[in-house]
Design a protein around this motif. Structure first.
Motif, PDB file in Angstrom:
ATOM      1  N   ARG A  48     -47.687   1.098-114.901  1.00 43.02           N
ATOM      2  CA  ARG A  48     -48.711   0.379-114.130  1.00 43.02           C
ATOM      3  C   ARG A  48     -49.502  -0.499-115.077  1.00 43.02           C
ATOM      4  N   VAL A  49     -49.772  -1.706-114.624  1.00 43.03           N
ATOM      5  CA  VAL A  49     -50.553  -2.583-115.488  1.00 43.03           C
ATOM      6  C   VAL A  49     -51.575  -3.348-114.670  1.00 43.03           C
ATOM      7  N   GLN A  50     -52.732  -3.542-115.278  1.00 45.54           N
ATOM      8  CA  GLN A  50     -53.767  -4.378-114.667  1.00 45.54           C
ATOM      9  C   GLN A  50     -53.953  -5.553-115.613  1.00 45.54           C
ATOM     10  N   ALA A  51     -53.630  -6.744-115.123  1.00 51.04           N
ATOM     11  CA  ALA A  51     -53.679  -7.926-115.987  1.00 51.04           C
ATOM     12  C   ALA A  51     -54.930  -8.737-115.699  1.00 51.04           C
ATOM     13  N   HIS A  52     -55.705  -8.999-116.746  1.00 47.86           N
ATOM     14  CA  HIS A  52     -56.934  -9.790-116.609  1.00 47.86           C
ATOM     15  C   HIS A  52     -56.704 -11.150-117.241  1.00 47.86           C
ATOM     16  N   LYS A  53     -57.016 -12.192-116.497  1.00 42.90           N
ATOM     17  CA  LYS A  53     -56.839 -13.546-117.048  1.00 42.90           C
ATOM     18  C   LYS A  53     -58.167 -14.288-116.965  1.00 42.90           C
ATOM     19  N   ILE A  74     -57.588 -11.118-111.680  1.00 45.93           N
ATOM     20  CA  ILE A  74     -57.101  -9.791-112.093  1.00 45.93           C
ATOM     21  C   ILE A  74     -56.011  -9.402-111.109  1.00 45.93           C
ATOM     22  N   ILE A  75     -54.818  -9.168-111.611  1.00 44.63           N
ATOM     23  CA  ILE A  75     -53.766  -8.702-110.705  1.00 44.63           C
ATOM     24  C   ILE A  75     -53.174  -7.391-111.233  1.00 44.63           C
ATOM     25  N   GLU A  76     -52.555  -6.658-110.317  1.00 49.28           N
ATOM     26  CA  GLU A  76     -51.938  -5.397-110.709  1.00 49.28           C
ATOM     27  C   GLU A  76     -50.477  -5.377-110.327  1.00 49.28           C
ATOM     28  N   GLY A  77     -49.722  -4.601-111.065  1.00 50.98           N
ATOM     29  CA  GLY A  77     -48.300  -4.460-110.744  1.00 50.98           C
ATOM     30  C   GLY A  77     -47.691  -3.396-111.616  1.00 50.98           C
ATOM     31  N   PHE A  95     -48.315  -6.304-107.253  1.00 47.83           N
ATOM     32  CA  PHE A  95     -48.563  -5.795-105.902  1.00 47.83           C
ATOM     33  C   PHE A  95     -50.010  -5.893-105.412  1.00 47.83           C
ATOM     34  N   ASP A  96     -50.938  -6.335-106.255  1.00 45.02           N
ATOM     35  CA  ASP A  96     -52.313  -6.445-105.739  1.00 45.02           C
ATOM     36  C   ASP A  96     -53.099  -7.471-106.540  1.00 45.02           C
ATOM     37  N   CYS A  97     -54.131  -7.995-105.913  1.00 46.84           N
ATOM     38  CA  CYS A  97     -55.006  -8.949-106.600  1.00 46.84           C
ATOM     39  C   CYS A  97     -56.446  -8.467-106.403  1.00 46.84           C
ATOM     40  N   LEU A 147     -52.808 -12.829-103.688  1.00 51.16           N
ATOM     41  CA  LEU A 147     -51.747 -12.588-104.670  1.00 51.16           C
ATOM     42  C   LEU A 147     -50.568 -13.532-104.443  1.00 51.16           C
ATOM     43  N   ARG A 148     -50.222 -13.694-103.170  1.00 52.71           N
ATOM     44  CA  ARG A 148     -49.067 -14.570-102.858  1.00 52.71           C
ATOM     45  C   ARG A 148     -49.327 -16.010-103.262  1.00 52.71           C
ATOM     46  N   LYS A 149     -50.597 -16.389-103.172  1.00 47.23           N
ATOM     47  CA  LYS A 149     -50.924 -17.765-103.558  1.00 47.23           C
ATOM     48  C   LYS A 149     -50.751 -17.948-105.061  1.00 47.23           C
TER      49      LYS A 149
END
Ligand code: ATP
Length: 555
Positions: A250-255, A290-293, A333-335, A354-356
């Motif tokens: 699992r990862v939470q990515a911060h940009k 911030i997105i997760e996946g 899978f999440d934003c 997220l889709r955008k």
């Protein structure tokens, strides 16, 4: 606040085993720290000098601390090492030599420890030792005890961050009424110093206004589990999104502009371990997000590799080499943030965001999912996932918010091991078929199967069979079955109509988990989790009968 005061509280904490008493002692200490030093006091009390997710590391090992003690008190290394061995505790060892007056204050200690952590490069050990020795020299015996333990990461006061949150509530509200708000805020921004300082400066309102901060990980939301897929209706209501549960990391990515940070489920900073993921996130069209996946490793054919494979990417050295050896991809899978916090937004809206942002690319794609309006739909997605080597599914409630740090009902997991043991086999008559979708487009994706009512000479629908078929077999099925224009007269169906009716001639052997009552099927019962085993050379009238099924049914 004098560090000696904090040390006195630590000594009291060490003596008590009552959690209630601990909270009270801590509350007194935190109150005394005041708004300017409360954050630092909290970190020190947890035995840390920065929040858990920050890469700050004191970098002092046992020998280094022993050398610092020797230097501070003009002793031989052997001498100090012998005391350390005798006492069995670096804290008691430092205490045995210290004789300062206790003039240090919390800020001085905290700053000095952070400076020590920041010393890198050549000769850094000597510099660290010198700086730490200066602190020890000034400290009283009790202060030296805790300083040495903090330096070695061995403070061990027997408390966790949750205990501190409770203590903060007592310190500022007199009781535990702030606990929930504090825990919630801490889940969104797990930095104890920010939480403590906000509470000290702005009270409950400040705590309630806490929002995520890019660069600070949000505690991750977890899944509940259900006993049967029928529970989805009650827990989430339809429609739901049913998504592949990947067995990866699992990862939470911060940009934040060009800055990207990746956090693991345990909130560790894992950015440098996955350069290809970092790069893919950097290219996202959103400036602050911030997105997760889930990070997974794929083989050359695109098949998901087991979790153990990806664990080899968890390393400090040879990163580029392993990135080549074991390439990974991210299934998003999440934003949680896109210009602003989306935590309170329903899943549907977060997913739209997220889709955008995520356009399917080589390294970064959306997790596979499907919108389902019924439990059988979720069940059929589940079987497809498991067949392709997936771990299971996660069912996502459309109007559910992102519950940071909570194992709530907005996400529900379902895995093969939750299924009751497959027990019985049934010989069922094929009476209908459903066209497949996705990979199964153009052929049948599932069959409608029936049992035989020997009294009335009728075939009663009993289950939809969509799993256990190989792709080859699926392609062959349409040629094996006789499609008819209308429902055959001897076939009884209720709330389920196939795309194509089939003359009741072919018998298939099916293994199933259990028989349950079902208003959907003409049999009044349904077979849960049916799986194709093989075709039977039997007449339709020799299929499993209603009487047999009734006997097997769970009372
Ligand atoms: P398990 O051992 O079943 O994975 P867990 O305790 O590790 O359980 P759960 O909350 O039960 O964690 O399951 C959520 C985990 O599933 C997440 O931490 C994440 O790593 C993983 N996961 C994989 N795919 C998804 C997905 N599509 N959506 C959400 N989580 C997913």
């Amino acid at each position: 606040m004098k560090f000696s005061r904090l040390a006195t509280y630590y000594a009291q904490l060490e003596k008590t085993s009552s959690l209630l008493a601990m909270r009270r002692i801590l509350a007194r200490a935190l109150k005394e720290a005041g708004r300017n030093e409360i954050g630092m006091a909290c970190h020190l009390t947890l035995g840390e000098i920065a929040s858990q997710y920050s890469p700050v590391n004191l970098g002092m090992a046992g020998q280094t601390v022993i050398r610092a003690i020797a230097e501070a008190f003009g002793r031989e290394m052997n001498d100090v090492a012998a005391t350390a061995k005798k006492t069995g505790d670096i804290g008691l060892c430092a205490e045995a030599y210290a004789s300062g007056e206790g003039t240090l204050d919390v800020r001085t200690v905290f700053t000095a420890l952070n400076e020590i952590a920041n010393v890198h490069g050549q000769g850094s050990q000597d510099k660290k030792i010198k700086r730490f020795a200066e602190l020890l020299k000034k400290s009283s015996p009790l202060e030296a005890r805790y300083l040495a333990r903090i330096a070695l990461g061995q403070l061990r006061l027997g408390l966790a961050d949750k205990t501190l949150l409770d203590a903060l509530s007592i310190a500022f509200a007199g009781d535990n009424t702030l606990r929930e708000a504090l825990e919630h805020a801490y889940n969104i921004l797990p930095d104890i110093s920010v939480i403590a300082e906000t509470l000290a400066r702005k009270g409950r309102k400040g705590i309630e206004a806490i929002t995520p901060k890019i660069g600070t990980p949000i505690q991750m939301m977890l899944c509940q589990r259900i006993k049967t897929l029928d529970e989805i209706e009650e827990r989430c209501g339809f429609p739901v999104t049913v998504e592949t549960k990947y067995d990866g990391e699992r990862v939470q990515a911060h940009k934040d502009g060009k800055n990207v940070t990746l956090f693991s489920r345990r909130l560790e900073n894992i950015t440098h371990q996955f350069p290809e993921i970092t790069e893919a996130i950097r290219k996202l069209p959103s400036r602050r997000t911030i997105i997760e996946g889930e990070i997974i490793a794929l083989d050359k054919k695109g098949k998901i590799l087991p979790f153990q494979t990806i664990m080899q990417r968890r390393r400090k050295h040879n990163i580029a080499e392993y990135a080549r050896k074991i390439p990974v991809v991210l299934r998003a899978f999440d934003c949680l943030f896109d210009g602003k916090s989306l935590l309170r937004q329903p899943y549907e809206k977060r997913y739209a965001a997220l889709r955008k942002i995520v356009k399917d690319g080589k390294t970064l794609t959306l997790a596979e999912n499907e919108t389902c309006n019924t439990a059988p739909c979720a069940e059929s997605f589940f079987h497809t996932v498991v067949k392709e080597g997936g771990e299971g599914i996660v069912i996502k409630k459309h109007d559910g918010s992102y519950q940071a740090g909570v194992r709530g009902w907005n996400w529900i997991k379902w895995k093969p091991e939750y299924l009751p043991k497959m027990r019985d086999t049934f010989d069922l008559v094929v009476v209908g078929a459903f066209w497949g979708r996705g990979r199964r487009a153009g052929t049948f994706g599932a069959l409608l199967c029936a049992i035989y009512d020997e009294k009335k000479d009728e075939f009663l629908t009993f289950c939809k069979l969509g799993s256990g078929f190989t792709d080859e077999l699926l392609k062959k099925i349409p040629t094996m079955l006789k499609a008819v224009n209308e429902k055959p007269a001897r076939v009884l169906a209720k709330d389920i109509t196939p795309d194509v009716w089939i003359a009741p001639e072919k018998v298939v052997e099916v293994i199933g988990a259990e028989v349950t009552k079902s208003p959907m099927h003409a049999a009044g019962y349904a077979l849960r989790f049916p799986r194709f085993l093989r075709w039977r050379e039997k007449k339709a009238e020799q299929a499993t009968t209603v009487r047999e099924v009734k006997r097997m049914a769970k009372k």
